[in-house]
Design a protein around this motif. Sequence first.
Motif, short mmCIF file in Angstrom:
data_model
loop_
_atom_site.label_atom_id
_atom_site.label_comp_id
_atom_site.label_asym_id
_atom_site.label_seq_id
_atom_site.Cartn_x
_atom_site.Cartn_y
_atom_site.Cartn_z
N ALA A 141 43.69 37.84 39.98
CA ALA A 141 42.70 37.40 40.97
C ALA A 141 41.29 37.75 40.50
N HIS A 142 41.14 38.95 39.95
CA HIS A 142 39.87 39.35 39.33
C HIS A 142 39.43 38.33 38.30
N TRP A 143 40.35 38.08 37.36
CA TRP A 143 40.01 37.28 36.18
C TRP A 143 39.62 35.85 36.57
N LEU A 144 40.35 35.29 37.53
CA LEU A 144 40.05 33.94 38.00
C LEU A 144 38.73 33.91 38.75
N GLY A 145 38.50 34.93 39.58
CA GLY A 145 37.27 34.98 40.35
C GLY A 145 36.06 35.32 39.52
N GLY A 146 36.27 35.97 38.38
CA GLY A 146 35.15 36.39 37.55
C GLY A 146 34.29 35.24 37.08
N MET A 147 34.88 34.29 36.40
CA MET A 147 34.12 33.12 35.97
C MET A 147 34.00 32.11 37.09
N GLY A 148 34.88 32.21 38.04
CA GLY A 148 34.79 31.34 39.21
C GLY A 148 35.84 30.26 39.19
N ILE A 149 36.62 30.22 40.25
CA ILE A 149 37.67 29.21 40.34
C ILE A 149 37.07 27.80 40.33
N ILE A 150 35.90 27.65 40.94
CA ILE A 150 35.26 26.34 40.96
C ILE A 150 34.90 25.91 39.54
N VAL A 151 34.36 26.84 38.76
CA VAL A 151 33.98 26.50 37.38
C VAL A 151 35.22 26.14 36.58
N LEU A 152 36.33 26.86 36.79
CA LEU A 152 37.58 26.53 36.11
C LEU A 152 38.03 25.13 36.51
#
Length: 500
Positions: A141-152
């Motif tokens: 959850a950290h890793w996904l939220g770090g760069m941003g789920i929207i950006v992914l």
Amino acid sequence: MVLNWNVVARTLGGLLLFLSVALLMPALVGGLYNEPAAWSFLVSAAIAVTIGGVSWYTLGTPGREDVGAREGFAIVALSWIVLSLIGALPFVLGGVLDSYTNAFFETMSGFTTTGATIFGGSGTPSIESMPNAFLFWRSLAHWLGGMGIIVLTLAILPILGVGGMQLFKAEVPGPSADKLTPRVRETARRLWLIYVGITVVEILALLPAMSLFDAVNHAFATMATGGFSTENGSVGQYDSAYIDGVITLFMFLAGMNFALHFRMLRGKAITVFKDEELHVYAGITLAATTLIAMATWSPTAGWFAADAIGTVYSTLGEAIRYASFQSVAIITTTGFGTADYEIWPSLAVGTIFLLFFIGGMAGSTGGGVKVVRHVLLVKNSLKEVKQLVHPQAILPIRLNNSVVPKDVMGNVLSFIVLYLGLLFAGTLVMAALGLDLMSAFGAALSCIGNIGPAFGTMGPTENYAHVPALGKWVLSFLMVAGRLEIYTILILFAPTFWRR
């Protein structure tokens, strides 16, 4: 209608479909370790795919004209809430937590890369006793939220390439979104390639001193500047100078603007080293490390306090090791711990306290106010002083030899006011709920800055389990407001946002 709710709901449905895939990863980890509770991730994934699928496939495909700034802000703001609501389910379904409030708080803390935890408290299990699947889910959850789920999602879902710049601007931290390429989807893809690449390098660097599982979890938390650890004593529990050094380096890299990493990879190192914000970021880190090391090294501690109250270290190497780690952990808002900074001498504690207000560079995964805003705030203050002496002079504010537009300066000043306003409001609410003033202020400051550890009863060796239920929801709001740079959340409460 001002807001196209079909677009918003369909996009959130797409994000839930992505979340359902992400939930399969901790289920796989649980299967590898033969953990019975892994089924809770499969059930949560099924719920996410059901809700997401219905929204995605029944609301139609939006056209370019349907995705505007309002839809972009609404999607980004609501996505963190919706994903946290679903992402919290495994903790409750798996019997790890008996309170949905605690589960939501932990999940929101993960996605927003805050790192504030309720585990290890009275009535909650210790971190070491948790199944590996849940430890991995926190880090993921950290890793996904770090760069941003929207950006992914911009990188992998073509549908969000339509109107994608609105989402990118709302998601990427900093006074302005620095596009690396003309196409926003290509920008998102390159950001994630850099993010994944540095994460892999850190995992490899940690393997000589950690198991693969621990290395992956700590690398995820480091690059996201999150701070969740697989140990109750955080990184300090390993008591390894090598691990401290590796994580310090990668925390510092994670706190840098990822546009600078991109330029470095393109062979434009000269432009990177000329960046003003990088100079200040490195300078503050070096100054804080120096002050803390001098305050905690026994031969120099007496220079600042005759009785040298607090923990001090006998060797200069030790003092620098702990000082550098904690300085970088706090300024980047990672929140890992190797020492209890609350029992350090007063100068060291005061330095840590000031770092809580700094944050990483704009365009990094770090939270907080951001270094560039402090730079512009100081430059604006100096300009006002000069303007008093030379009232007719035209004195533009420059950053990296470029004139800063007035609207950007206005945005910076407004952000500071809103940030402090939310901080003080959060402090009052937490105090009203029964926390002592230092703990209330520390919790609000830590959560809005996405830092994790705080002061008082939420210090680096404590947790948030004892916070009242309402307080956890308030702190969760501060987490997402801080992660999305305040405007993206507060704009939803503005009446003009809903008007024609």
